[in-house]
Design a protein around this motif. Structure first.
Motif, short mmCIF file in Angstrom:
data_model
loop_
_atom_site.label_atom_id
_atom_site.label_comp_id
_atom_site.label_asym_id
_atom_site.label_seq_id
_atom_site.Cartn_x
_atom_site.Cartn_y
_atom_site.Cartn_z
N SER A 1 0.85 -1.19 0.00
CA SER A 1 0.00 0.00 0.00
C SER A 1 0.88 1.24 0.00
N ALA A 2 0.38 2.30 -0.61
CA ALA A 2 1.11 3.57 -0.66
C ALA A 2 0.37 4.61 0.16
N GLY A 3 1.13 5.40 0.89
CA GLY A 3 0.52 6.44 1.71
C GLY A 3 1.41 7.66 1.81
N ASN A 4 0.82 8.73 2.29
CA ASN A 4 1.56 9.94 2.64
C ASN A 4 1.42 10.17 4.13
N LEU A 5 2.54 10.20 4.84
CA LEU A 5 2.54 10.60 6.24
C LEU A 5 2.64 12.12 6.28
N GLU B 1 -4.01 12.00 -2.63
CA GLU B 1 -3.65 13.41 -2.82
C GLU B 1 -4.87 14.31 -2.88
N GLN B 2 -6.00 13.75 -3.27
CA GLN B 2 -7.21 14.55 -3.31
C GLN B 2 -7.77 14.68 -1.90
N LEU C 1 -5.76 18.36 9.70
CA LEU C 1 -5.62 17.61 10.95
C LEU C 1 -4.17 17.60 11.44
N ALA C 2 -3.23 17.54 10.49
CA ALA C 2 -1.81 17.59 10.88
C ALA C 2 -1.47 18.94 11.50
N LYS C 3 -2.00 20.01 10.95
CA LYS C 3 -1.76 21.33 11.52
C LYS C 3 -2.30 21.45 12.94
N ALA C 4 -3.29 20.61 13.25
CA ALA C 4 -3.87 20.61 14.60
C ALA C 4 -3.09 19.73 15.57
N GLY C 5 -2.02 19.08 15.09
CA GLY C 5 -1.16 18.33 16.00
C GLY C 5 -1.19 16.82 15.86
N PHE C 6 -1.87 16.31 14.85
CA PHE C 6 -1.94 14.87 14.64
C PHE C 6 -0.95 14.43 13.56
N VAL C 7 -0.40 13.23 13.72
CA VAL C 7 0.29 12.57 12.62
C VAL C 7 -0.79 11.90 11.79
N VAL C 8 -0.82 12.16 10.49
CA VAL C 8 -1.88 11.66 9.63
C VAL C 8 -1.30 10.77 8.54
N LEU C 9 -1.94 9.61 8.33
CA LEU C 9 -1.59 8.74 7.21
C LEU C 9 -2.75 8.77 6.22
N ALA C 10 -2.55 9.46 5.10
CA ALA C 10 -3.50 9.42 3.99
C ALA C 10 -3.02 8.33 3.04
N ARG D 1 -11.52 20.98 -11.11
CA ARG D 1 -10.97 21.58 -9.89
C ARG D 1 -9.78 20.81 -9.34
N CYS D 2 -9.85 19.48 -9.38
CA CYS D 2 -8.80 18.69 -8.74
C CYS D 2 -8.47 17.44 -9.56
N PRO D 3 -8.15 17.59 -10.84
CA PRO D 3 -7.84 16.41 -11.65
C PRO D 3 -6.54 15.77 -11.20
N ASP D 4 -6.50 14.47 -11.20
CA ASP D 4 -5.29 13.73 -10.80
C ASP D 4 -5.33 12.38 -11.49
N LYS D 5 -4.25 12.01 -12.17
CA LYS D 5 -4.22 10.74 -12.90
C LYS D 5 -4.39 9.55 -11.97
N ASN D 6 -4.09 9.72 -10.68
CA ASN D 6 -4.26 8.62 -9.72
C ASN D 6 -5.66 8.57 -9.12
N GLY D 7 -6.46 9.58 -9.40
CA GLY D 7 -7.84 9.60 -8.90
C GLY D 7 -8.80 9.98 -10.01
N PRO D 8 -8.96 9.10 -11.02
CA PRO D 8 -9.70 9.48 -12.23
C PRO D 8 -11.19 9.18 -12.20
N ALA D 9 -11.73 8.74 -11.05
CA ALA D 9 -13.16 8.41 -10.95
C ALA D 9 -13.53 7.32 -11.95
N LYS D 10 -12.76 6.24 -11.92
CA LYS D 10 -13.02 5.08 -12.78
C LYS D 10 -13.21 3.83 -11.92
N GLN D 11 -13.80 2.81 -12.53
CA GLN D 11 -14.08 1.58 -11.80
C GLN D 11 -14.10 0.40 -12.77
N LEU D 12 -13.62 -0.76 -12.30
CA LEU D 12 -13.63 -1.97 -13.11
C LEU D 12 -14.99 -2.64 -12.98
#
Length: 311
Positions: free
Chosen positions: A17-21, A47-48, A58-67, A210-221
């Motif tokens: 799995s891939a995430g952003n801390l 990223e969206q 939430l991070a600015k409020a003091g939490f470590v966040v994993l998206a 507004r927020c296009p991203d190749k990793n979030g293209p609103a597609k489904q199998l």
């Protein structure tokens, strides 16, 4: 006041799995922090809205966040791509918690979770049986099983499953995968199709403009959608959701049913230690994705809720 973001990978079933801390501005790795999971909507990515809006707030409020990206989507592993399987989406939360508890600066007794749209339903379901999650917040939660049985199958789920089975047979014999678009391909296409529902119109604008991203293209199998038709995000919620739970939603209903599903979750979560419903006035589903007034109001409720229960 900026946050630091670190890209990470961690084990899932048979893939990574891939995430952003996302770290608080004054992060000190020698200290212990409360941590939050932030999960993205159906067809989206880390990223969206889950990461760049709620995760950062939430991070600015003091939490470590994993998206994190759902399995088969974004930068996470898993083949074939674009699978939206509720059981696997719920499982992603468990592996994300597994990762968080290995981090020396995360307090394992102070882990919470937040999900947006479809992940708002997933996060509630995951919290029922993942009691390492101590508090949960849904943002305009959608029950993907209900949505699949209704709007996504034109209210004919049995007929749709027959079509899914035929498509899966074709793909097993070598046919090209049928990856469907969940929304119109452009604002112009939405207008040409006569779209007027706020969810459809604003979803198209969000994902295409507004927020296009190749990793979030609103597609489904399409051929793998049958698993969702029997799933219910809120099954057993009355007895299994005992942790504090906050449901945040706007009061403008739309085709995807976030208003309806959020109120249902709140109404049924009678076993929660602290059950709260926040209905934001003059607010739609997609305004809660990235519009500052709406997301600011949501964070103004979610932050003290998490501070209260993860302090």
């Amino acid at each position: 006041m900026s946050v630091k973001i670190e890209s990470v990978t961690y084990p899932n079933l048979a893939w990574q799995s891939a995430g952003n801390l996302i770290f608080p501005p004054d992060f000190d790795k020698s200290k212990k922090y409360p941590a939050l999971l932030a999960a993205h909507p159906i067809g989206s990515c880390k990223e969206q809205t889950a990461g760049n809006v709620y995760g950062v707030g939430l991070a600015k409020a003091g939490f470590v966040v994993l998206a994190f990206d759902a399995s088969f989507q974004g930068q996470s592993g898993g083949e074939p791509r674009f699978i939206e399987d509720p059981g696997l989406r719920v499982g992603d939360f468990r592996f994300a918690v597994d990762f968080l508890v290995t981090l020396p600066y995360v307090d394992e007794e102070r882990i919470g979770a937040l999900g947006v749209c479809g992940a708002g339903g997933y996060v509630i379901n995951a919290t029922m049986t993942e009691h390492r999650i101590k508090a949960v917040t849904s943002i305009t939660a959608v029950n993907f099983g209900r949505l699949t049985r209704e709007a996504f199958t034109q209210f004919e789920p049995a007929k749709a499953m027959e079509a899914m089975g035929k498509q899966r047979t074709a793909e097993a014999r070598g046919a090209e995968r049928n990856v469907i678009d969940l929304i119109p391909l452009s604002n112009e296409a939405a207008k040409a199709e006569g779209a007027t529902d706020p969810d459809i119109v604003q979803a198209t604008d969000y994902y295409r403009s507004r927020c296009p991203d190749k990793n979030g293209p609103a597609k489904q199998l399409f051929s793998f959608n049958a698993a969702a038709t029997t799933w219910d995000a809120f099954n057993h919620i009355e007895t299994l959701l005992t942790q504090p739970a906050m449901m945040i939603v706007g009061d403008i209903p739309g085709a995807f049913g976030g208003y309806r599903d959020s109120l249902e979750a709140y109404g049924r979560a009678s076993g929660s230690k602290d059950r709260q419903l926040v209905v934001l006035p003059n607010t739609s589903h997609y305004q809660l994705y990235d519009q500052p007034e709406a997301t600011g109001a949501a964070l103004a409720k979610a932050i003290p809720f998490f501070e209260k229960h993860l302090a």
